[in-house]
Motif scaffolding. Structure first.
Motif, short mmCIF file in Angstrom:
data_model
loop_
_atom_site.label_atom_id
_atom_site.label_comp_id
_atom_site.label_asym_id
_atom_site.label_seq_id
_atom_site.Cartn_x
_atom_site.Cartn_y
_atom_site.Cartn_z
N ASP B 277 0.60 -1.36 -0.16
CA ASP B 277 -0.37 0.16 0.09
C ASP B 277 1.26 0.92 -0.19
O ASP B 277 1.81 1.62 0.94
CB ASP B 277 -1.04 0.09 0.92
N PHE B 325 -8.19 6.84 15.46
CA PHE B 325 -8.37 7.01 13.64
C PHE B 325 -7.93 7.06 13.00
O PHE B 325 -8.33 8.09 12.89
CB PHE B 325 -9.69 5.40 13.88
N GLN B 327 -9.05 7.14 9.18
CA GLN B 327 -9.63 6.66 8.17
C GLN B 327 -9.49 6.83 7.09
O GLN B 327 -8.61 8.42 6.92
CB GLN B 327 -11.13 7.14 8.56
N ARG B 336 -12.49 3.14 5.14
CA ARG B 336 -11.83 2.23 5.73
C ARG B 336 -10.81 2.55 7.15
O ARG B 336 -10.45 4.61 6.41
CB ARG B 336 -11.10 1.05 4.44
N MET B 337 -10.18 2.07 7.27
CA MET B 337 -9.22 2.39 8.25
C MET B 337 -7.92 2.72 7.74
O MET B 337 -7.43 1.48 6.81
CB MET B 337 -8.91 1.66 9.30
N ASP B 339 -4.21 2.10 8.93
CA ASP B 339 -4.21 1.60 10.00
C ASP B 339 -2.44 1.38 10.27
O ASP B 339 -1.46 1.83 9.44
CB ASP B 339 -4.39 -0.03 10.41
N TRP B 340 -1.71 1.26 11.59
CA TRP B 340 -0.10 1.00 11.73
C TRP B 340 0.43 0.23 10.71
O TRP B 340 -0.34 -0.19 10.45
CB TRP B 340 0.91 0.93 12.81
N LEU B 341 1.45 -0.17 10.23
CA LEU B 341 1.87 -1.44 9.31
C LEU B 341 2.26 -2.26 10.12
O LEU B 341 2.88 -1.75 11.61
CB LEU B 341 3.00 -1.00 8.52
N SER B 342 2.19 -3.42 9.98
CA SER B 342 2.12 -4.43 11.60
C SER B 342 3.35 -4.70 11.55
O SER B 342 4.04 -5.24 12.35
CB SER B 342 1.14 -5.51 11.24
N ALA B 343 3.78 -5.82 9.98
CA ALA B 343 5.10 -6.42 10.41
C ALA B 343 6.00 -5.60 9.69
O ALA B 343 5.40 -4.21 8.77
CB ALA B 343 5.20 -7.51 9.22
#
Lengths: 378, 350
Positions: B277, B325, B327, B336-337, B339-343
């Motif tokens: 993304d 949040f 959005q 949509r949200m 979000d932080w990048l998780s990995a």
């Protein structure tokens, strides 16, 4: 971007949303399962639900390759890397799947195991070719989409005479999983999972074609519309499903006609048939043992089979007791129904497999949708 | 031995074929020679020339800013830049994002035994050029050498000091509901340029890293709108991480519009086939700004007048949201949200 933006166009989405709003019958509920994680991801990422009528409910299916891989198989892979000293190659998401005892391939790597993230099976083959003294195992996962490339690298390893390349095969089959869901008591008897139709797989169907779904449509009287992974594909497929339900039809229709034919990709299917054969049974996370639902390497190519080479013994491992991944993968629960969701289970620290891959129902809801929980509560 | 008596002759360093060896970090003559012939020659300035272990400089009145940044990017050379100029831009930008004028830099090199001196020279000269162009001199530094296998070629840490103009108060916790969100240009260029050069991922693209020093742009912005509330360069984690940081620190939510995000078609395409993304992809020459609604158009004009802000855009607003949040209104028309990048999306990009 050409050939992509057209399928995400806001104007067309509004037109489709209008048609959908007019198509749904007042007082009727429509429950459709999108089998694939690719659809789950597209629905969440593009906010497709905002454009669907309130009476249409999308149920997430088990079609996320990382999510359905049982803990025991990950344990096997970790043991190969840590105890047998092989170089273990796999796709990125697989590395984070939680295994027994709070381990994962990522943690095994940190503990000194040689675990490599690859983008394709061909990368694993290259690593084997460049390191002839090292035994290299490709941890192969996925549905019919990723199976042909695995077949190709096995054939290629034979052609190149590689003796240090092995495949730990975990390829699974879509039609078997759909049958399993349709046969489940929740769908058949209890009716706790009302399903009025399926959004059929996109990339899987490119390989296997639309014909394999004809049986479900007929036997279980459920419409199937094969759809591409773009948001407008999903909306168009939902419209086609709504129309079938309204008209009492249960047919296989193909929205993704730009890529899917009735017979699929003959060459890919021939490659798979050459290298693989059906397993009698295979454990899926969430679905349990599913008969004839996975592939193994034929004995003709047995020397590339990691299960034979390392005498891998599979032991089934139960999920965390509070984890609802199983029910979520069957469509019986949603991420919000799980006590662990968003508390101890987050993308940073996944407990269940649905929180690992971006195609997993929990990860998609956590990353893209969870603000709606707060809106609903407010 | 004849070499022992010819003390006055020092064989010049072989920058064409030579390699870093342990003596280059030993504190002995070889290290002094490397400093003379490479670092001093490239960075030359009045503060560095006496070769003290520190630099002494006069401090202007006002609030000082101190920032430090380590650079471990792989590959070392990438389309549009290299670890050298990146090490200068990264720290200059960190200082500048306080609304400050960067004054001086320090540079620390951790070199791996066996690293080609030709590459080191290229990197140091790129740093020197970036520092000259930014008019922020490198005034002190340090060099260490680690054994082969204990590093990865070269790691560079830079530290910068700067001074904040009077009346400027920029901080990530100052966003208020209703404030506008601006970006200075296209998103994701650096991350995609790096990925296109990664081993096992190589693909052809015309995208170059956007690595650049942004203090000139910041100076123009704070001159136009001294009340600008938040500034940050969205490096690792991209725009998504920066907006979530602002949301958390300021206790607000954000809503951005996908159709207003500047993303180059080639970056969009690369993200598409890599499954990324652009909101999570790193930038090295872009900034995110938050300002009061009434200041937004003035700030946008000031940004667009600067060469590094030509593609600047207003992309959304801050909202009242106890959940903080971020959005996004999607181009499709849904929400949509973000979000932080998780990995880790891709390690070692800067």
């Amino acid at each position: 971007m050409k050939y992509v933006d057209e399928f995400r166009d806001g104007e067309l989405a509004r037109v489709l949303a209008g048609r959908l709003a007019r198509a749904v019958e007042p007082g009727r509920r429509y429950n459709f399962m999108e089998f694939c994680g690719g659809h789950t991801h597209a629905i969440s990422r593009y906010g497709v639900t905002d454009l669907l009528p309130k009476s249409v409910n999308m149920v997430h299916g088990p079609g996320c390759p990382v999510c359905v891989l049982p803990i025991g198989r990950i344990d096997n892979a970790i043991a190969l890397a840590l105890e047998r000293g092989v170089t273990l190659c796999t796709y990125a998401d697989t590395m984070r799947v939680p295994a027994s005892g709070r381990t994962s391939l990522l943690k095994a790597k940190a503990a000194g195991a040689d675990v490599r993230m690859v983008y394709s099976a061909a990368d694993a083959l290259r690593i084997a070719r460049e390191n002839p003294a090292q035994e290299v195992v490709f941890l192969a996962i996925g549905f019919e989409t990723t199976t042909p490339p695995t077949a190709i690298v096995i054939l290629e390893a034979e052609r190149q005479g590689l003796e240090n390349f092995f495949v730990f095969c975990n390829h699974v089959l879509t039609p078997a999983a759909i049958s399993n869901i349709l046969e489940s008591p929740q769908v058949r008897d209890i009716g706790t999972v009302p399903l009025d139709g399926f959004v059929g797989p996109a990339h899987v169907s490119c390989v296997i074609g639309s014909a394999p779904y004809e049986y479900f449509a007929e036997e279980y009287a459920k419409p199937v519309v094969i759809a591409g992974f773009e948001p407008l594909d999903v909306m168009q497929a939902v419209l086609m499903l709504v129309r079938q339900v309204n008209e009492g039809r249960h047919e296989v229709e193909n929205e993704f006609s730009r890529a899917v034919t009735r017979d699929g990709n003959a060459r890919a299917k021939a490659l798979v048939a050459e290298v693989f054969e059906l397993r009698r049974s295979f454990e899926w996370r969430g679905l349990g043992e599913v008969p004839y639902s996975a592939l193994r390497i034929k004995s003709r190519y047995g020397r590339f089979d990691a299960e034979r080479r390392y005498d891998i013994v599979y032991r089934s491992v139960a999920d965390n007791k509070a984890c609802e991944c199983g029910a979520i993968l069957r469509g019986a629960k949603t991420p919000k129904d799980c006590k662990l969701f968003g508390t101890v289970c987050t993308p940073e620290n996944p407990i269940g497999s649905c929180m690992v891959s971006s195609e997993g129902a929990c990860a998609a809801w956590y990353s893209y949708g969870r603000f709606r929980d707060e809106e609903a509560a407010a | 031995m004849s070499g022992a008596v010819k003390q006055d002759y020092v064989r010049p360093i072989d920058f064409r074929n030579g390699r870093v060896d342990m003596s280059h970090g030993s504190g002995g003559r070889a290290m002094a020679q490397l400093i003379d012939e490479l670092f001093l020659a490239a960075f030359d300035n009045d503060w560095l020339r006496p070769l003290n272990d520190q630099a002494c400089f006069a401090v202007p009145a006002g609030r000082m800013v101190l920032a430090t940044d380590s650079h471990v990017v792989s590959p070392l050379f990438f389309p549009g830049g290299d670890i050298g100029c990146l090490a200068v831009h990264g720290t200059v930008n960190d200082v500048a994002m306080a609304g400050a004028r960067p004054l001086y830099l320090s540079a620390t090199f951790i070199l791996e035994e066996g690293f080609p001196l030709a590459d080191l020279k290229r990197i140091v000269e790129s740093m020197a050029a970036a520092s000259r162009e930014a008019r922020v001199p490198i005034v002190t530094g340090d060099t260490k050498v680690v054994e082969k296998g204990k590093g990865d070629g070269v790691f560079i840490t830079t530290t910068g000091v700067g001074v904040v103009p009077e009346g400027v108060e920029v901080s990530g916790d100052r966003a208020r509901p209703g404030d506008r969100v601006l970006v200075s240009g296209t998103l994701g260029d650096h991350g995609v340029a790096i990925m296109s050069f990664r081993e096992n991922l190589e693909f052809e693209t015309t995208i170059r890293s956007d690595t650049a020093a942004l203090h000139g742009l910041v100076a123009a912005m704070v001159e136009a709108v001294p009340e600008v509330r938040c500034l940050r360069d969205p490096t690792r984690g991209g725009l998504a991480a920066t907006l979530n940081e602002f949301a958390r620190a300021s206790g607000v939510g954000f809503r951005i519009r996908e159709k207003d995000l500047p993303v180059k078609p080639a970056v969009h395409a690369a993200c598409e086939f890599l499954g990324l993304d652009p909101l999570n992809v790193a930038n090295e020459g872009k900034l995110v700004a938050i300002c009061a609604p009434e200041d937004a158009s003035r700030l946008l004009v000031a940004m667009r007048e600067h060469p590094l802000g030509r593609d600047a855009a207003i992309i959304g607003e801050a909202l009242e949201d106890p959940h903080r949040f971020v959005q996004m209104e999607t181009a499709l028309g849904g929400a949509r949200m973000v979000d932080w990048l998780s990995a880790e999306q891709l390690p070692r990009i800067c």
